[in-house]
Design a protein around this motif. Structure first.
Motif, PDB file in Angstrom:
ATOM      1  N   UNK A 169     -67.845 -89.848  98.679  1.00 41.12           N
ATOM      2  CA  UNK A 169     -67.713 -90.631  99.908  1.00 41.12           C
ATOM      3  C   UNK A 169     -69.014 -91.369 100.244  1.00 41.12           C
ATOM      4  N   UNK A 170     -70.142 -90.679 100.074  1.00 39.97           N
ATOM      5  CA  UNK A 170     -71.426 -91.319 100.351  1.00 39.97           C
ATOM      6  C   UNK A 170     -71.697 -92.456  99.374  1.00 39.97           C
ATOM      7  N   UNK A 171     -71.208 -92.313  98.164  1.00 38.05           N
ATOM      8  CA  UNK A 171     -71.430 -93.342  97.155  1.00 38.05           C
ATOM      9  C   UNK A 171     -70.679 -94.632  97.500  1.00 38.05           C
ATOM     10  N   UNK A 172     -69.602 -94.508  98.276  1.00 36.56           N
ATOM     11  CA  UNK A 172     -68.842 -95.701  98.633  1.00 36.56           C
ATOM     12  C   UNK A 172     -69.651 -96.648  99.512  1.00 36.56           C
ATOM     13  N   UNK A 173     -70.644 -96.110 100.195  1.00 38.66           N
ATOM     14  CA  UNK A 173     -71.575 -96.931 100.975  1.00 38.66           C
ATOM     15  C   UNK A 173     -72.974 -96.668 100.433  1.00 38.66           C
ATOM     16  N   UNK A 174     -73.407 -97.450  99.443  1.00 42.59           N
ATOM     17  CA  UNK A 174     -74.675 -97.183  98.762  1.00 42.59           C
ATOM     18  C   UNK A 174     -75.826 -96.965  99.734  1.00 42.59           C
ATOM     19  N   UNK A 175     -76.578 -95.927  99.474  1.00 39.53           N
ATOM     20  CA  UNK A 175     -77.699 -95.567 100.334  1.00 39.53           C
ATOM     21  C   UNK A 175     -78.799 -94.978  99.477  1.00 39.53           C
ATOM     22  N   UNK A 176     -79.895 -94.549 100.048  1.00 40.59           N
ATOM     23  CA  UNK A 176     -81.020 -94.013  99.296  1.00 40.59           C
ATOM     24  C   UNK A 176     -80.795 -92.541  98.982  1.00 40.59           C
ATOM     25  N   UNK A 177     -81.450 -92.021  97.941  1.00 39.15           N
ATOM     26  CA  UNK A 177     -81.301 -90.595  97.620  1.00 39.15           C
ATOM     27  C   UNK A 177     -81.678 -89.675  98.775  1.00 39.15           C
ATOM     28  N   UNK A 202     -75.324 -69.117 105.091  1.00 37.89           N
ATOM     29  CA  UNK A 202     -74.737 -68.078 104.249  1.00 37.89           C
ATOM     30  C   UNK A 202     -74.574 -68.519 102.807  1.00 37.89           C
ATOM     31  N   UNK A 203     -74.692 -69.815 102.567  1.00 38.97           N
ATOM     32  CA  UNK A 203     -74.663 -70.333 101.209  1.00 38.97           C
ATOM     33  C   UNK A 203     -75.527 -71.581 101.173  1.00 38.97           C
ATOM     34  N   UNK A 204     -76.153 -71.808 100.038  1.00 39.90           N
ATOM     35  CA  UNK A 204     -77.012 -72.978  99.930  1.00 39.90           C
ATOM     36  C   UNK A 204     -76.857 -73.618  98.567  1.00 39.90           C
ATOM     37  N   UNK A 205     -77.346 -74.859  98.481  1.00 43.79           N
ATOM     38  CA  UNK A 205     -77.164 -75.673  97.278  1.00 43.79           C
ATOM     39  C   UNK A 205     -78.493 -76.312  96.913  1.00 43.79           C
ATOM     40  N   UNK A 206     -78.867 -76.206  95.644  1.00 43.39           N
ATOM     41  CA  UNK A 206     -79.993 -76.997  95.141  1.00 43.39           C
ATOM     42  C   UNK A 206     -79.418 -78.261  94.513  1.00 43.39           C
ATOM     43  N   UNK A 207     -80.091 -79.381  94.733  1.00 41.27           N
ATOM     44  CA  UNK A 207     -79.548 -80.652  94.271  1.00 41.27           C
ATOM     45  C   UNK A 207     -80.672 -81.628  93.957  1.00 41.27           C
ATOM     46  N   UNK A 208     -80.400 -82.487  93.016  1.00 42.33           N
ATOM     47  CA  UNK A 208     -81.282 -83.606  92.715  1.00 42.33           C
ATOM     48  C   UNK A 208     -80.408 -84.838  92.591  1.00 42.33           C
ATOM     49  N   UNK A 209     -80.753 -85.849  93.369  1.00 47.00           N
ATOM     50  CA  UNK A 209     -80.006 -87.111  93.335  1.00 47.00           C
ATOM     51  C   UNK A 209     -80.981 -88.221  92.974  1.00 47.00           C
ATOM     52  N   UNK A 210     -80.620 -89.027  91.986  1.00 44.28           N
ATOM     53  CA  UNK A 210     -81.528 -90.065  91.500  1.00 44.28           C
ATOM     54  C   UNK A 210     -80.773 -91.359  91.267  1.00 44.28           C
ATOM     55  N   UNK A 211     -81.486 -92.470  91.449  1.00 48.44           N
ATOM     56  CA  UNK A 211     -80.940 -93.792  91.148  1.00 48.44           C
ATOM     57  C   UNK A 211     -81.877 -94.478  90.160  1.00 48.44           C
ATOM     58  N   UNK A 212     -81.325 -94.835  89.008  1.00 52.87           N
ATOM     59  CA  UNK A 212     -82.074 -95.569  87.994  1.00 52.87           C
ATOM     60  C   UNK A 212     -81.873 -97.068  88.205  1.00 52.87           C
ATOM     61  N   UNK A 213     -82.971 -97.802  88.327  1.00 54.13           N
ATOM     62  CA  UNK A 213     -82.915 -99.245  88.514  1.00 54.13           C
ATOM     63  C   UNK A 213     -83.501 -99.906  87.267  1.00 54.13           C
ATOM     64  N   UNK A 214     -82.645-100.468  86.437  1.00 54.23           N
ATOM     65  CA  UNK A 214     -83.093-101.060  85.187  1.00 54.23           C
ATOM     66  C   UNK A 214     -83.932-102.315  85.410  1.00 54.23           C
TER      67      UNK A 214
END
Length: 447
Positions: A283-291, A310-322
């Motif tokens: 859903x977030x990808x449908x409106x491009x935004x920064x990591x 009570x629960x957690x998530x590790x995440x890495x989000x990256x955007x490659x700009x050629x």
């Protein structure tokens, strides 16, 4: 019992009784073999040595039964073999202590050993309709011998023997049938209880299989097809439902988004959280935004939907700009990117520390932009890679991973071959040790 609960109730009961009776039978056959050996030696040392053929023939029969006890023909017809073997052994037993080719009077006379075979039947658990077969044979054999003796030797028929042996047979039939019914009742109680548990386990297993298929369907079905990019990703769960996820999020022809995350724990709960994270990323990808903005929004979602910590998530989000020749990323508690630099022929880490998403303290990730060039290789991974343990308990570690990436980057220019080389090294290190955490790798090579 685990094997029997897979069978219908009637088949399971039949198999249980047959296997139990077969165990008793083969224990008695060992005793019968020992008796046959002793009798062979006794007959050999006496004038009755021709009778040694009887115990020797029985030894051959017993040996044959032991040879086929594990074969399909025996396991499929255990009850028939049981009844036939009992009748044969009872016949050998009578011939041991009588002389059918000698004095007919001695052959036809009553012997106390006639009473032993019926009482041995108490050791078996047979339904009445089957138990009556060996009992009927014994009754006919004993009574028939005496009737033969009366007809030829003009001895008076002993009515008491007929009544007594018949009474004994009925008592044996009643007692053994009652014991069989009791054993059947106890078995069926255990069977029905275990079958309920088995069905529950099967239901849970089916649900886990469905969850696993659903989770695997969330992973990318194909790699990004961009002329400047070569990508190969893989996720190997440690359990039926893992807690790792990676995804590709195309922005335009010059920009490509990547996400990799790890939900704490395994199983259905982690799978549900993972599905929510993946949906939010889409859903977030449908409106491009920064990591950094993506991670902040995910953090709010997790804290609202998982009970606040009570629960957690590790995440890495990256955007490659050629076009810009750079990668912009933000990470929350996730291992950094391991990058191979083609220009310097070296390996470095790209990332910044931050708390995982979903914690009570709130995560404060930082956004980082780093330049990249053609020939560079970027590897996104979860902590299951570095924390893979060998049989000695030693961890695989980031240092070994970096050295292996460096050697593979020098030898190959294909992302898939590099990924397979990294996995092979991890698996060789792990050996026969159990995989305790999900392993996820995404290899990105810039062309």
């Amino acid at each position: 019992m685990d094997r029997l609960v897979r069978l219908p109730e009637g088949d399971a009961e039949h198999r249980f009784l047959d296997e139990r009776n077969s165990r008793v039978l083969f224990r008695l056959l060992l005793l019968a073999a020992a008796i046959a050996v002793v009798l062979s030696l006794v007959f050999l040392g006496s004038e009755a040595y021709p009778r040694m053929a009887l115990p020797l023939a029985n030894l051959v029969l017993i040996r044959g039964l032991f040879l086929i006890r594990e074969r399909k023909v025996f396991t499929q017809h255990q009850r028939a073999f049981l009844l036939g073997t009992l009748i044969t052994q009872f016949l050998f037993w009578m011939l041991y202590y009588t002389d059918p080719f000698g004095d007919l009077g001695n052959f036809a006379s009553f012997h106390p050993l006639d009473l032993l075979p019926p009482f041995l039947l108490v050791l078996f658990r047979l339904p009445g309709r089957h138990l009556i077969i060996p009992l009927g044979f014994l009754w006919l054999a004993v009574i028939g011998r005496h009737l033969l003796g009366v007809a030829t030797t003009e001895q008076q028929l002993i009515i008491g023997l007929l009544v007594g042996y018949t009474l004994i047979s009925w008592i044996i039939l009643a007692v053994t049938s009652a014991l069989t019914r009791g054993l059947r009742r106890d078995f069926l109680d255990d069977y029905r209880r275990e079958q309920r548990r088995y069905r529950e386990r099967q239901r849970m297993r089916d649900e886990l299989d469905d969850a696993r298929r659903m989770q695997l369907s969330m992973l990318p079905r194909s790699e990004p097809r961009l002329p400047w990019l070569d990508v190969a990703g893989i996720s190997i769960p440690a359990n039926e439902v893992g807690g790792d996820y990676y995804g590709y999020f195309p922005i335009d022809d010059e920009r490509q988004g990547f996400a990799i995350c790890d939900v704490a724990g395994h199983g259905m709960a982690s799978g549900l959280i993972l599905a929510g994270v993946r949906r939010c990323l889409v859903l977030l990808h449908e409106n491009p935004t920064t990591p950094i903005d993506v991670l902040k929004r995910l953090d709010r979602m997790l804290r609202h939907t998982t009970g606040g910590g009570r629960s957690f998530v590790t995440i890495l989000y990256a955007i490659l700009d050629h076009q810009a020749g750079e990668i912009t990323l933000a990470a929350a508690g996730h291992p950094p990117i391991i990058a191979y630099r083609a220009i310097t022929d070296s390996v470095e880490e790209i990332g910044s520390p931050a708390l995982p998403l979903g914690t009570r303290l709130g995560s404060k990730p930082e956004q980082l932009t780093v330049g990249v060039a053609s020939g560079d290789i970027l590897v996104l991974m979860t902590d299951g890679v570095a924390e893979t343990a060998g049989l000695s308990g030693q961890l695989y570690g980031d240092q070994r991973f970096s050295k292996r990436l460096l050697s593979l980057a020098r030898a190959h220019d294909d992302a898939r071959r590099i990924r397979e080389g990294l996995l092979a090294d991890i698996w060789n290190f792990k050996g026969d040790a159990e995989q305790t955490d999900d392993i996820t790798l995404v290899v990105i090579r810039l062309r």
